[in-house]
Scaffold this motif. Structure first.
Motif, PDB file in Angstrom:
ATOM      1  N   GLU A   1     -16.604   0.283   4.640  1.00  0.00           N
ATOM      2  CA  GLU A   1     -15.489  -0.569   4.005  1.00  0.00           C
ATOM      3  C   GLU A   1     -15.006   0.359   2.467  1.00  0.00           C
ATOM      4  N   ARG A   2     -16.343   1.029   1.936  1.00  0.00           N
ATOM      5  CA  ARG A   2     -15.809   1.143   0.163  1.00  0.00           C
ATOM      6  C   ARG A   2     -14.659   2.313   0.861  1.00  0.00           C
ATOM      7  N   TRP A   3     -14.313   2.669   1.794  1.00  0.00           N
ATOM      8  CA  TRP A   3     -13.557   4.080   1.917  1.00  0.00           C
ATOM      9  C   TRP A   3     -12.184   2.762   2.621  1.00  0.00           C
ATOM     10  N   ARG A   4     -12.127   1.753   3.105  1.00  0.00           N
ATOM     11  CA  ARG A   4     -10.936   1.302   3.001  1.00  0.00           C
ATOM     12  C   ARG A   4      -9.390   1.434   2.697  1.00  0.00           C
ATOM     13  N   PRO A   5      -9.518   1.260   1.298  1.00  0.00           N
ATOM     14  CA  PRO A   5      -8.466   1.608   0.765  1.00  0.00           C
ATOM     15  C   PRO A   5      -7.682   3.093   1.011  1.00  0.00           C
ATOM     16  N   PHE A   6      -8.055   4.271   1.229  1.00  0.00           N
ATOM     17  CA  PHE A   6      -8.091   5.711   1.602  1.00  0.00           C
ATOM     18  C   PHE A   6      -7.968   6.025   3.049  1.00  0.00           C
ATOM     19  N   PHE A   7      -8.948   5.324   3.702  1.00  0.00           N
ATOM     20  CA  PHE A   7      -9.040   5.041   5.456  1.00  0.00           C
ATOM     21  C   PHE A   7      -8.502   4.342   6.293  1.00  0.00           C
ATOM     22  N   GLU A   8      -7.880   2.925   5.844  1.00  0.00           N
ATOM     23  CA  GLU A   8      -7.421   2.466   6.910  1.00  0.00           C
ATOM     24  C   GLU A   8      -6.092   2.581   7.638  1.00  0.00           C
ATOM     25  N   GLN A   9      -5.447   3.620   6.822  1.00  0.00           N
ATOM     26  CA  GLN A   9      -4.152   3.566   7.612  1.00  0.00           C
ATOM     27  C   GLN A   9      -4.400   4.908   8.016  1.00  0.00           C
ATOM     28  N   TYR A  10      -5.804   5.477   8.376  1.00  0.00           N
ATOM     29  CA  TYR A  10      -5.420   6.294   9.522  1.00  0.00           C
ATOM     30  C   TYR A  10      -6.321   6.727  10.603  1.00  0.00           C
ATOM     31  N   HIS A  11      -6.467   7.293  11.168  1.00  0.00           N
ATOM     32  CA  HIS A  11      -6.884   7.442  12.753  1.00  0.00           C
ATOM     33  C   HIS A  11      -8.628   7.992  12.895  1.00  0.00           C
ATOM     34  N   LEU A  12      -9.388   7.321  12.871  1.00  0.00           N
ATOM     35  CA  LEU A  12     -11.099   6.925  13.383  1.00  0.00           C
ATOM     36  C   LEU A  12     -11.180   8.445  14.322  1.00  0.00           C
ATOM     37  N   ILE A  13     -11.712   9.144  14.164  1.00  0.00           N
ATOM     38  CA  ILE A  13     -12.402   9.523  15.634  1.00  0.00           C
ATOM     39  C   ILE A  13     -14.154  10.251  15.364  1.00  0.00           C
ATOM     40  N   ILE A  14     -14.856   8.754  15.988  1.00  0.00           N
ATOM     41  CA  ILE A  14     -16.375   8.340  15.521  1.00  0.00           C
ATOM     42  C   ILE A  14     -17.396   8.766  17.023  1.00  0.00           C
ATOM     43  N   VAL A  15     -18.170   9.709  16.644  1.00  0.00           N
ATOM     44  CA  VAL A  15     -19.007  10.564  17.240  1.00  0.00           C
ATOM     45  C   VAL A  15     -20.262   9.981  17.573  1.00  0.00           C
ATOM     46  N   GLN A  16     -21.275   9.148  18.294  1.00  0.00           N
ATOM     47  CA  GLN A  16     -22.168   8.472  17.726  1.00  0.00           C
ATOM     48  C   GLN A  16     -23.455   9.126  18.668  1.00  0.00           C
ATOM     49  N   ASP A  17     -24.235   9.959  17.988  1.00  0.00           N
ATOM     50  CA  ASP A  17     -25.252  10.343  18.419  1.00  0.00           C
ATOM     51  C   ASP A  17     -26.339  10.170  18.834  1.00  0.00           C
ATOM     52  N   GLY A  18     -27.337  10.491  19.328  1.00  0.00           N
ATOM     53  CA  GLY A  18     -28.321   9.261  19.618  1.00  0.00           C
ATOM     54  C   GLY A  18     -28.581   8.752  20.741  1.00  0.00           C
ATOM     55  N   ASP A  19     -29.185   7.968  21.297  1.00  0.00           N
ATOM     56  CA  ASP A  19     -29.008   6.645  22.507  1.00  0.00           C
ATOM     57  C   ASP A  19     -28.309   6.255  22.227  1.00  0.00           C
ATOM     58  N   PRO A  20     -26.587   6.779  23.554  1.00  0.00           N
ATOM     59  CA  PRO A  20     -25.971   5.899  23.899  1.00  0.00           C
ATOM     60  C   PRO A  20     -26.433   4.519  23.719  1.00  0.00           C
ATOM     61  N   SER A  21     -26.955   3.826  24.095  1.00  0.00           N
ATOM     62  CA  SER A  21     -27.017   2.361  24.714  1.00  0.00           C
ATOM     63  C   SER A  21     -27.397   1.801  23.211  1.00  0.00           C
ATOM     64  N   LYS A  22     -27.101   2.263  22.602  1.00  0.00           N
ATOM     65  CA  LYS A  22     -27.482   1.306  21.282  1.00  0.00           C
ATOM     66  C   LYS A  22     -25.990   0.833  20.463  1.00  0.00           C
ATOM     67  N   ALA A  23     -25.427  -0.376  20.247  1.00  0.00           N
ATOM     68  CA  ALA A  23     -23.934  -0.402  20.134  1.00  0.00           C
ATOM     69  C   ALA A  23     -23.920  -0.718  18.509  1.00  0.00           C
ATOM     70  N   ILE A  24     -23.901   0.281  17.263  1.00  0.00           N
ATOM     71  CA  ILE A  24     -23.481  -0.043  16.654  1.00  0.00           C
ATOM     72  C   ILE A  24     -21.875  -0.380  16.254  1.00  0.00           C
ATOM     73  N   LYS A  25     -22.486  -0.806  14.649  1.00  0.00           N
ATOM     74  CA  LYS A  25     -21.032  -1.853  14.026  1.00  0.00           C
ATOM     75  C   LYS A  25     -19.932  -1.267  13.196  1.00  0.00           C
TER      76      LYS A  25
ATOM     77  N   LYS B   1       0.667  -1.416   0.159  1.00  0.00           N
ATOM     78  CA  LYS B   1       0.165  -0.677  -0.273  1.00  0.00           C
ATOM     79  C   LYS B   1       0.549   1.068  -0.500  1.00  0.00           C
ATOM     80  N   PRO B   2       0.880   2.478  -0.840  1.00  0.00           N
ATOM     81  CA  PRO B   2       1.439   3.315  -0.576  1.00  0.00           C
ATOM     82  C   PRO B   2       1.418   3.840   0.530  1.00  0.00           C
ATOM     83  N   THR B   3       2.477   4.991   1.014  1.00  0.00           N
ATOM     84  CA  THR B   3       2.439   5.159   2.095  1.00  0.00           C
ATOM     85  C   THR B   3       1.362   6.780   2.272  1.00  0.00           C
TER      86      THR B   3
END
Length: 370
Positions: free
Chosen positions: A32-56, A9-11
């Motif tokens: 999954e569609r962004w994997r080639p471009f995003f996989e080597q970066y760090h993600l910060i995911i902000v889950q909105d709405g019900d905090p008890s709901k588990a997201i995949k 993979k390119p740096t």
């Protein structure tokens, strides 16, 4: 040996200096569609709405996950400045990031293709925009003179060709246009195409928005220099419990542009494109936007007339001055702006507190995966 070469993979550019911030209420299969471009970066995911709901979240991504419980725990009483049930919650990700640059994208956006059919590496183009100068003080009619194959046109002052620091890179979209509800209702089938036989189409251009000119900033495909302009990237107070929605990114854009003009920095717009896949309900949008449609006719002239004092030499000082003026001038339009002005101040207080040496200890997320 050849097989090994092609599997490498390119740096990625700025791999250790950039976070990708994603607001969401659903599973993040779109990654999954962004994997080639995003996989080597760090993600910060902000889950909105019900905090008890588990997201995949797909396997293989390096991420931090924050929900409303985390926001309340980390910010305490200052959590009131973070919107609930609105994509404006993404700005919490800007606050907890430790990186110099931020790229933010919505979870209904996918990889677009250019007119030749090649997939667009949106993140790479944003980085190129941010790492090259802007020309806010004098417009170049060939658009961005720093792109490969371009240059300054005849008559462009040589004294201005060094350009200005680029603080923001504002990307665009294909397929579903970023329309307000009234325009959605009268143009329900309008699509922005990568083909060249439609009125709305792919335009291969990047330009600097001139100094003194506002623009409607869209947060679904946006990158910025967090260390430079981050404290001004507050996406307002919108959503649940508020009389307005869908103006969060535009509010941030108006504030950011005024401050960038004052500080002598540039804002670029144009490439890169992403593919916006889903049209939101125009009737739901109209309910959210209703007040904003009227209020923007007061807010935009306000921002057009703002002159920040020369004593404001930092983004924080500029933003606090804007908050004071919002309360003084726009508070007469509706009491909501008095509340917004208070939370603008709270946002700056929380930003400074969380980004102090001691504040970094409180940033533990709800979920983290390496």
């Amino acid at each position: 040996m050849a097989q090994l070469y092609y599997s490498m993979k390119p740096t990625p550019m700025l791999k250790d200096e950039l976070d990708i911030v994603i607001p969401t209420i659903r599973n993040l299969d779109f990654l999954e569609r962004w994997r080639p471009f995003f996989e080597q970066y760090h993600l910060i995911i902000v889950q909105d709405g019900d905090p008890s709901k588990a997201i995949k979240i797909p396997e293989g991504f390096d991420y931090e996950l924050y929900n409303r419980n985390d926001i309340n725990r980390i910010l305490g009483s200052k959590a009131s400045c973070i919107s609930f049930k609105d994509s404006a919650c993404r700005c919490f990700g800007y606050m907890v990031s430790k990186k110099k640059y931020i790229y933010t994208i919505d979870d209904d956006c996918f990889v677009a293709k250019d007119p030749s059919g090649k997939e667009i590496n949106a993140l790479e183009q944003h980085i190129k925009n941010l790492l090259s100068p802007s020309t806010p003080d004098f417009f170049n009619t060939l658009y961005d003179p720093y792109r490969d194959g371009a240059d300054f046109v005849r008559g462009y002052p040589f004294s201005m060709r060094e350009g200005a620091i680029t603080a923001v890179s504002h990307g665009l979209w294909l397929n579903i246009p970023d329309y307000d509800a009234p325009t959605q209702l009268v143009k329900p089938l309008e699509r922005n195409s990568r083909k060249f036989d439609f009125s709305l189409r792919y335009v291969d251009a990047v330009m600097t928005i001139p100094k003194g000119t506002l623009f409607p900033m869209c947060g679904m495909n946006l990158a910025f220099d967090r260390e430079l302009i981050g404290p001004a990237m507050y996406f307002g107070l919108m959503g649940d419990g508020q009389p307005i929605g869908r103006y969060d990114d535009m509010w941030a854009g108006w504030c950011v542009k005024v401050i960038c003009d004052h500080m002598g920095w540039g804002v670029k717009t144009g490439l890169p494109y992403i593919w916006h896949s889903k049209a939101s309900n125009p009737f739901v949008n109209l309910k959210k936007e209703y007040n904003g449609i009227f209020w923007q006719e007061e807010a935009i002239p306000f921002f057009q007339s703002v002159t920040l004092p020369k004593e404001c030499t930092s983004v924080q000082q500029c933003y606090l001055e804007l908050a004071r003026l919002v309360k003084e001038k726009l508070g007469k339009v509706d009491p909501y702006f008095n509340k917004l002005a208070v939370e603008m101040v709270t946002w700056i207080e929380a930003w400074e507190e969380l980004n102090s040496p001691k504040g970094t200890e409180a940033k533990a997320p709800n979920g983290k995966k390496k």
